[in-house]
Design an enzyme around this catalytic site. Sequence first.
Site, mmCIF file in Angstrom:
data_model
loop_
_atom_site.group_PDB
_atom_site.id
_atom_site.type_symbol
_atom_site.label_atom_id
_atom_site.label_comp_id
_atom_site.label_asym_id
_atom_site.label_seq_id
_atom_site.Cartn_x
_atom_site.Cartn_y
_atom_site.Cartn_z
ATOM 1 N N SER A 161 151.040 60.900 59.365
ATOM 2 C CA SER A 161 149.641 61.307 59.471
ATOM 3 C C SER A 161 149.016 61.391 58.082
ATOM 4 O O SER A 161 149.025 60.422 57.336
ATOM 5 C CB SER A 161 149.534 62.625 60.252
ATOM 6 N N HIS A 198 144.110 62.254 65.806
ATOM 7 C CA HIS A 198 144.644 60.960 66.237
ATOM 8 C C HIS A 198 144.244 60.621 67.674
ATOM 9 O O HIS A 198 145.000 60.024 68.425
ATOM 10 C CB HIS A 198 146.163 60.900 66.047
#
Length: 325
Positions: A98, A201
């Site tokens: 991430s 996300h």
Amino acid sequence: MLVVACPGQGAQSPGMLTPWTEVDGFVDTLTRASDVTGTDLLAHGTTSDAETIRDTAVAQPLLVATALASLRAVLGVPAGTALPVAARGTVDVVAGHSVGELAAAAVAGVLTDDEALRLVAVRGAAMARAAAASPTGMRAVLGGDPDEVLARLAELGLVPANVNGAGQVVAAGPLDALAALGDAPPTRARVVPLQVAGAFHTDAMAPAVEELAAAAAQVSPRDPVVTLLGNADGAVVRDGADAVARLVAQVARPVRWDLCQATLVDLGVTALLEVAPGGVLTGLARRTLPGVETLALKSPADLDAARDLVRRHAGTALTPQESTP
């Protein structure tokens, strides 16, 4: 063959930088990072409480700065010296989970430290604003049958935002749906809340993608000099412009850390060093990368072991162009 792994949001903890202030050059590096991001990262890493550093706008710059500063401490690279110069030939592969992908891009030479820090400041603030627009969050689903887990998420309208391997999927979406998941989890699965403020996300982050894209357009990326993996699909990223495009798009797309780990197996990695604040990615690697030596850089007490790991495993890298997966 050594991979350096850069952790993502949720790895932060109160006071995590306090012991690091005794390491030569660390305060200088964090002070410079604070100036670049406009956030007092040294204070947040030493005195701020858990709720303060849970704020996405604080956590993300703090994590990227900590990852880069702790790797500098391992490799002996002072503030102001280009990190990829030292990393090339020492770090064989780099990947980030991430927001950790921004730190990985700096290690690989796609971005400078300052460019990565400026982008993460935009990313964190933009994602915080997007998260505030609706009550969303994330939960880790640990164990259970993979097909049943995904079916349960689809039933509740949740997104598998992180597929991490080792029987771990992170669900993202509305808080009421996440609560229902916790109340009735898939068979033999456990649901754990994560210390993040929104459904990262997923499409909920689309406004943040637009903001980050505008900031990224001001950067002139360079091709990686260290093999860099993309966390959307585990692919080796060979082009700097592609790497930055991926950094922007991944804000609203799932992280496939399971595929990154599969690529590490294909590349023949023998050791994984997770930079500070290490722990999560090391735990996943221990369950999914048999035979790979792992070390989580949690505090300066781990520096000698980290340097020994580098000495024993580094230096067999292919160039990004030679890497095949």
